[in-house]
Design an enzyme around this catalytic site. Sequence first.
Site, mmCIF file in Angstrom:
data_model
loop_
_atom_site.group_PDB
_atom_site.id
_atom_site.type_symbol
_atom_site.label_atom_id
_atom_site.label_comp_id
_atom_site.label_asym_id
_atom_site.label_seq_id
_atom_site.Cartn_x
_atom_site.Cartn_y
_atom_site.Cartn_z
ATOM 1 N N GLU A 61 -5.713 -7.126 -1.209
ATOM 2 C CA GLU A 61 -6.280 -6.471 0.214
ATOM 3 C C GLU A 61 -7.864 -5.968 0.487
ATOM 4 O OE1 GLU A 61 -4.682 -4.217 3.586
ATOM 5 O OE2 GLU A 61 -3.228 -4.836 2.792
ATOM 6 N N ASN A 98 -12.249 0.687 16.155
ATOM 7 C CA ASN A 98 -13.360 0.041 15.065
ATOM 8 C C ASN A 98 -12.158 1.155 13.673
ATOM 9 O OD1 ASN A 98 -13.928 -1.518 17.082
ATOM 10 N ND2 ASN A 98 -15.682 -0.891 17.273
ATOM 11 N N HIS A 155 -12.866 2.629 -0.125
ATOM 12 C CA HIS A 155 -13.248 3.110 -1.538
ATOM 13 C C HIS A 155 -14.187 2.250 -2.703
ATOM 14 C CE1 HIS A 155 -8.712 0.974 0.367
ATOM 15 N NE2 HIS A 155 -8.857 1.969 -0.080
ATOM 16 N N ASP A 199 -17.279 -3.026 19.744
ATOM 17 C CA ASP A 199 -15.999 -3.321 19.944
ATOM 18 C C ASP A 199 -15.457 -4.503 20.591
ATOM 19 O OD1 ASP A 199 -13.172 -3.327 20.908
ATOM 20 O OD2 ASP A 199 -13.818 -1.017 22.159
ATOM 21 N N GLU A 228 0.595 -1.097 0.249
ATOM 22 C CA GLU A 228 -0.134 0.097 -0.057
ATOM 23 C C GLU A 228 0.922 1.270 0.112
ATOM 24 O OE1 GLU A 228 -2.641 -0.165 2.730
ATOM 25 O OE2 GLU A 228 -3.737 -2.128 2.174
ATOM 26 N N ASP A 240 -12.138 -6.118 20.458
ATOM 27 C CA ASP A 240 -11.015 -6.191 21.661
ATOM 28 C C ASP A 240 -10.287 -5.153 21.837
ATOM 29 O OD1 ASP A 240 -10.532 -4.506 19.360
ATOM 30 O OD2 ASP A 240 -9.074 -6.075 17.845
#
Length: 190
Positions: free
Chosen positions: A138, A153, A113, A147, A40, A149
């Site tokens: 990707e 986010n 995108h 949430d 990227e 973890d």
Amino acid sequence: AWEGMDIEEKSDALYNFTLESLTQLLDAGVDVGMVQIGNEINNGMSGETDVANVRKLLTAGSKAVREAAANSGKEILVAVHYDMKKLDTLLTGLQVKEIDYDIVGLSFYPYWHGTIEDLKNAIIHIRDTYGKKVYVAENAYCYTAEDGDGSANSVEGTDDLAEGYSASVQGQANEVRDVCAAASEAGAEG
């Protein structure tokens, strides 16, 4: 290890690292079909943000891959990897400066995108305009807006969701399947 190097030193270091690493892999019997030089790299590579410097690094990486391939008697594709932003500017720059590569890897995240149709159009445009192969490097989609973890986010609630895809296991599966189908329909390599 490359911190503080000027662009010529860094290009040499990148060339040497790529050639040595790839040669070790090939000598160990790894069947290498493609090497992606940079990840990227829309906004830079290896600490370099100046477009001319990034192109020098790409040239060094590509040269190392080509040399390792020739030494091993293998055909190895050279890949560059961008997200979907400013593609024409970036790829035209590679074309004008005659940067040696074979295939373009795209990152596609619908919340950043665009639509699946945008992805298909980008793949077709790259193939038709630049004569390069394309693959989706990707892609991801959320299965929840909660949430899970403790980290921030990428998707915050329902406003960031792509149209037609819920923040659910099925929504995630549908998005990934649709990206695979779109890539195939547009003639991507994978």
